[in-house]
Scaffold this motif. Structure first.
Motif, PDB file in Angstrom:
ATOM      1  N   LYS A 234       0.894  -1.190  -0.050  1.00 48.54           N
ATOM      2  CA  LYS A 234      -0.099   0.116   0.090  1.00 48.54           C
ATOM      3  C   LYS A 234       0.977   1.109  -0.126  1.00 48.54           C
ATOM      4  CE  LYS A 234      -4.043  -2.255   2.507  1.00 48.54           C
ATOM      5  NZ  LYS A 234      -4.604  -2.056   3.642  1.00 48.54           N
ATOM      6  N   GLN A 235       2.113   1.002   0.496  1.00 50.74           N
ATOM      7  CA  GLN A 235       2.882   2.478   0.579  1.00 50.74           C
ATOM      8  C   GLN A 235       3.810   2.542  -0.741  1.00 50.74           C
ATOM      9  OE1 GLN A 235       2.585   4.134   3.356  1.00 50.74           O
ATOM     10  NE2 GLN A 235       1.214   2.640   3.905  1.00 50.74           N
ATOM     11  N   LEU A 236       3.920   1.805  -1.643  1.00 48.12           N
ATOM     12  CA  LEU A 236       4.453   1.985  -2.843  1.00 48.12           C
ATOM     13  C   LEU A 236       4.226   2.958  -3.692  1.00 48.12           C
ATOM     14  CD1 LEU A 236       4.835  -2.041  -4.161  1.00 48.12           C
ATOM     15  CD2 LEU A 236       6.713  -0.372  -3.314  1.00 48.12           C
ATOM     16  N   GLU A 237       5.009   3.831  -4.093  1.00 49.64           N
ATOM     17  CA  GLU A 237       4.748   4.920  -4.851  1.00 49.64           C
ATOM     18  C   GLU A 237       5.860   5.131  -5.792  1.00 49.64           C
ATOM     19  OE1 GLU A 237       4.059   8.067  -2.098  1.00 49.64           O
ATOM     20  OE2 GLU A 237       1.914   7.423  -1.715  1.00 49.64           O
ATOM     21  N   ILE A 238       6.014   4.373  -6.938  1.00 49.07           N
ATOM     22  CA  ILE A 238       7.102   4.665  -7.626  1.00 49.07           C
ATOM     23  C   ILE A 238       7.064   5.683  -8.745  1.00 49.07           C
ATOM     24  CG2 ILE A 238       6.468   2.871  -9.263  1.00 49.07           C
ATOM     25  CD1 ILE A 238       9.690   2.230  -9.645  1.00 49.07           C
ATOM     26  N   VAL A 239       8.006   6.609  -8.828  1.00 46.73           N
ATOM     27  CA  VAL A 239       7.862   7.444  -9.789  1.00 46.73           C
ATOM     28  C   VAL A 239       8.180   6.922 -11.346  1.00 46.73           C
ATOM     29  CG1 VAL A 239       8.240   9.834 -10.766  1.00 46.73           C
ATOM     30  CG2 VAL A 239       8.527   9.348  -8.422  1.00 46.73           C
TER      31      VAL A 239
ATOM     32  N   VAL B 167      25.207   5.831  -0.866  1.00 42.99           N
ATOM     33  CA  VAL B 167      23.590   5.865  -0.734  1.00 42.99           C
ATOM     34  C   VAL B 167      22.994   4.533  -1.083  1.00 42.99           C
ATOM     35  CG1 VAL B 167      21.796   7.337  -1.577  1.00 42.99           C
ATOM     36  CG2 VAL B 167      24.288   8.329  -0.999  1.00 42.99           C
ATOM     37  N   GLU B 168      22.041   4.195  -0.184  1.00 47.40           N
ATOM     38  CA  GLU B 168      20.899   3.085  -0.559  1.00 47.40           C
ATOM     39  C   GLU B 168      19.640   3.688  -0.885  1.00 47.40           C
ATOM     40  OE1 GLU B 168      19.040  -0.811   1.539  1.00 47.40           O
ATOM     41  OE2 GLU B 168      20.810   0.160   2.370  1.00 47.40           O
ATOM     42  N   ILE B 169      19.063   3.516  -1.987  1.00 47.88           N
ATOM     43  CA  ILE B 169      17.702   4.225  -2.138  1.00 47.88           C
ATOM     44  C   ILE B 169      16.758   2.762  -2.190  1.00 47.88           C
ATOM     45  CG2 ILE B 169      16.324   5.252  -3.729  1.00 47.88           C
ATOM     46  CD1 ILE B 169      18.851   6.319  -4.928  1.00 47.88           C
ATOM     47  N   ASN B 170      15.896   2.644  -1.134  1.00 50.13           N
ATOM     48  CA  ASN B 170      14.985   1.448  -1.006  1.00 50.13           C
ATOM     49  C   ASN B 170      13.672   1.845  -1.702  1.00 50.13           C
ATOM     50  OD1 ASN B 170      12.908  -0.339  -0.081  1.00 50.13           O
ATOM     51  ND2 ASN B 170      14.854  -1.000   1.596  1.00 50.13           N
ATOM     52  N   MET B 171      13.473   1.363  -2.819  1.00 51.80           N
ATOM     53  CA  MET B 171      12.287   1.597  -3.570  1.00 51.80           C
ATOM     54  C   MET B 171      10.901   1.098  -3.027  1.00 51.80           C
ATOM     55  SD  MET B 171      13.842   1.093  -7.476  1.00 51.80           S
ATOM     56  CE  MET B 171      12.370   1.446  -8.176  1.00 51.80           C
ATOM     57  N   ASN B 172      11.257   0.026  -2.295  1.00 53.35           N
ATOM     58  CA  ASN B 172      10.002  -0.530  -1.673  1.00 53.35           C
ATOM     59  C   ASN B 172       9.557   0.302  -0.149  1.00 53.35           C
ATOM     60  OD1 ASN B 172       9.662  -2.617  -3.515  1.00 53.35           O
ATOM     61  ND2 ASN B 172      10.599  -4.113  -2.062  1.00 53.35           N
ATOM     62  N   ALA B 173      10.544   0.677   0.581  1.00 54.93           N
ATOM     63  CA  ALA B 173      10.286   1.349   1.597  1.00 54.93           C
ATOM     64  C   ALA B 173      10.216   2.849   1.609  1.00 54.93           C
ATOM     65  CB  ALA B 173      11.177   1.293   2.708  1.00 54.93           C
ATOM     66  N   LYS B 174      10.586   3.422   0.383  1.00 51.23           N
ATOM     67  CA  LYS B 174      10.683   4.688  -0.181  1.00 51.23           C
ATOM     68  C   LYS B 174      11.505   5.474   0.668  1.00 51.23           C
ATOM     69  CE  LYS B 174       8.762   4.773  -3.748  1.00 51.23           C
ATOM     70  NZ  LYS B 174       9.435   3.973  -4.618  1.00 51.23           N
TER      71      LYS B 174
ATOM     72  N   LYS C 146       8.471  14.685  -2.591  1.00 49.62           N
ATOM     73  CA  LYS C 146       8.812  15.070  -3.710  1.00 49.62           C
ATOM     74  C   LYS C 146      10.429  15.088  -3.852  1.00 49.62           C
ATOM     75  CE  LYS C 146       5.456  16.600  -6.374  1.00 49.62           C
ATOM     76  NZ  LYS C 146       4.546  15.863  -5.814  1.00 49.62           N
ATOM     77  N   GLU C 147      11.139  15.264  -2.834  1.00 52.58           N
ATOM     78  CA  GLU C 147      12.506  15.081  -2.876  1.00 52.58           C
ATOM     79  C   GLU C 147      13.105  13.863  -3.126  1.00 52.58           C
ATOM     80  OE1 GLU C 147      13.229  18.857   0.494  1.00 52.58           O
ATOM     81  OE2 GLU C 147      13.559  16.811   1.159  1.00 52.58           O
ATOM     82  N   TYR C 148      12.231  12.754  -2.463  1.00 51.92           N
ATOM     83  CA  TYR C 148      12.488  11.366  -2.583  1.00 51.92           C
ATOM     84  C   TYR C 148      12.526  10.892  -4.107  1.00 51.92           C
ATOM     85  CZ  TYR C 148      12.202   6.289  -2.987  1.00 51.92           C
ATOM     86  OH  TYR C 148      12.632   5.170  -3.643  1.00 51.92           O
ATOM     87  N   GLN C 149      11.319  11.500  -4.455  1.00 56.55           N
ATOM     88  CA  GLN C 149      11.007  11.173  -6.117  1.00 56.55           C
ATOM     89  C   GLN C 149      12.060  11.866  -7.100  1.00 56.55           C
ATOM     90  OE1 GLN C 149       7.033  12.875  -6.265  1.00 56.55           O
ATOM     91  NE2 GLN C 149       6.106  11.094  -5.674  1.00 56.55           N
ATOM     92  N   ILE C 150      12.547  12.883  -6.670  1.00 54.32           N
ATOM     93  CA  ILE C 150      13.838  13.411  -7.569  1.00 54.32           C
ATOM     94  C   ILE C 150      14.956  12.485  -7.344  1.00 54.32           C
ATOM     95  CG2 ILE C 150      15.360  15.316  -7.801  1.00 54.32           C
ATOM     96  CD1 ILE C 150      12.948  17.240  -7.031  1.00 54.32           C
ATOM     97  N   VAL C 151      15.394  12.033  -6.086  1.00 57.86           N
ATOM     98  CA  VAL C 151      16.618  11.375  -5.992  1.00 57.86           C
ATOM     99  C   VAL C 151      16.440   9.901  -6.865  1.00 57.86           C
ATOM    100  CG1 VAL C 151      18.045   9.979  -4.497  1.00 57.86           C
ATOM    101  CG2 VAL C 151      17.181  12.203  -3.765  1.00 57.86           C
ATOM    102  N   GLU C 152      15.196   9.417  -6.620  1.00 58.58           N
ATOM    103  CA  GLU C 152      14.791   8.212  -7.450  1.00 58.58           C
ATOM    104  C   GLU C 152      14.909   8.037  -8.912  1.00 58.58           C
ATOM    105  OE1 GLU C 152      11.472   5.268  -5.998  1.00 58.58           O
ATOM    106  OE2 GLU C 152      10.650   6.007  -7.772  1.00 58.58           O
TER     107      GLU C 152
END
Length: 272
Positions: free
Chosen positions: A13-18, A150-157, A171-177
């Protein structure tokens, strides 16, 4: 296809991939809410059932994936797969169907599809499989994107550096991803805006400069301020830092001073 059940795993439910996705084909039935579901996950979605329009769209826009609705009664979708591949499309192509006879399955696979999803149990399953294809197509084999420290966990966002979580806004997380998934590629401010807002109610592109500044300050406070690079006049990018090889003179000096190489007896002289 059915909506995700109320008992769906919490992390899903928390997944929000760009992602920017092109959906092709007419709706499979009145239960088909795939496009709306992806949008609810903050994916940017374009949609068409016209093959020529689909070919034009992939020429002008940078999609993360193309999702095709497939049915036994509609052979045009299989032909489009071939035309997309002949045209040089490199992003993943995923076909989705409620049910599919074996001959059609074989034709779809032979045409160059990356994944064929038939009778998926939920929209979440389709979303995760598309996300995994996008991640692997960008060179990442794990759900966590690791770039330097740097580790970007796409599931935990979430983003971590040296084991410590970096506190970022959505929004900051989405830009890094977005930048991490396109590691080594320069993205303009307009391209980043397009991925964040999908052309709807986009703010001034200068807002991206503000976001990047805040992200850098937060990363720098934890020793990772050089993750995002500026390409002046073009935009921003993430480039993995590689350790520079030790210069030959420096290596020779270290070896000579260590005195652990019997018989060498040679000292490096500079400027003699």
């Amino acid at each position: 296809m059915t909506q995700a059940s109320s008992g769906c795993i919490h992390c899903l439910k928390q997944l929000e991939i760009v992602m920017k996705i092109l959906f092709f084909g007419t709706y499979l039935d009145n239960r088909d809410v795939l496009t709306a579901f992806f949008k609810s996950k903050l994916a940017v979605a374009d949609e068409t059932s016209d093959p020529e329009e689909a070919l034009d769209l992939v020429r002008f826009y940078d999609y993360d994936a193309v999702v095709l609705r497939i049915a036994d009664s509609r052979p045009n979708e299989v032909d489009l797969i071939r035309r997309l591949r002949i045209g040089g499309l490199r992003c993943p192509i995923i076909a989705v169907a409620h049910a599919l006879a074996e001959p059609t399955r074989l034709r779809v696979l032979e045409a160059g599809i990356d994944d064929l999803i038939v009778s998926a149990m939920s929209q979440d399953e389709i979303f995760l499989r598309v996300q995994n294809q996008v991640r692997r197509s960008r060179g990442f084999q794990s759900p966590s994107l690791v770039i330097g420290t740097v580790e970007i966990n796409m599931n935990a966002k979430k983003i971590f550096t040296a084991g410590t979580e970096v506190s970022l806004t959505k929004k900051e997380y989405q830009i890094v991803e977005i930048l991490a998934l396109r590691k080594g590629c320069v993205l303009s401010k307009e391209a980043i805006l397009d991925h964040l807002y999908g052309g709807l109610d986009e703010p001034n592109p200068k807002i991206i400069d503000v976001f990047i500044c805040k992200i850098r300050k937060k990363l720098a406070a934890l020793g990772a301020g050089e993750l995002i690079e500026t390409n002046w006049g073009r935009g921003y990018m993430v480039a993995e830092k590689r350790a520079m090889p030790t210069p030959a003179i420096e290596r020779a000096g270290i070896e000579g001073s260590a005195g652990h190489r019997p018989g060498s007896g040679a000292l490096l002289r500079v400027g003699t």
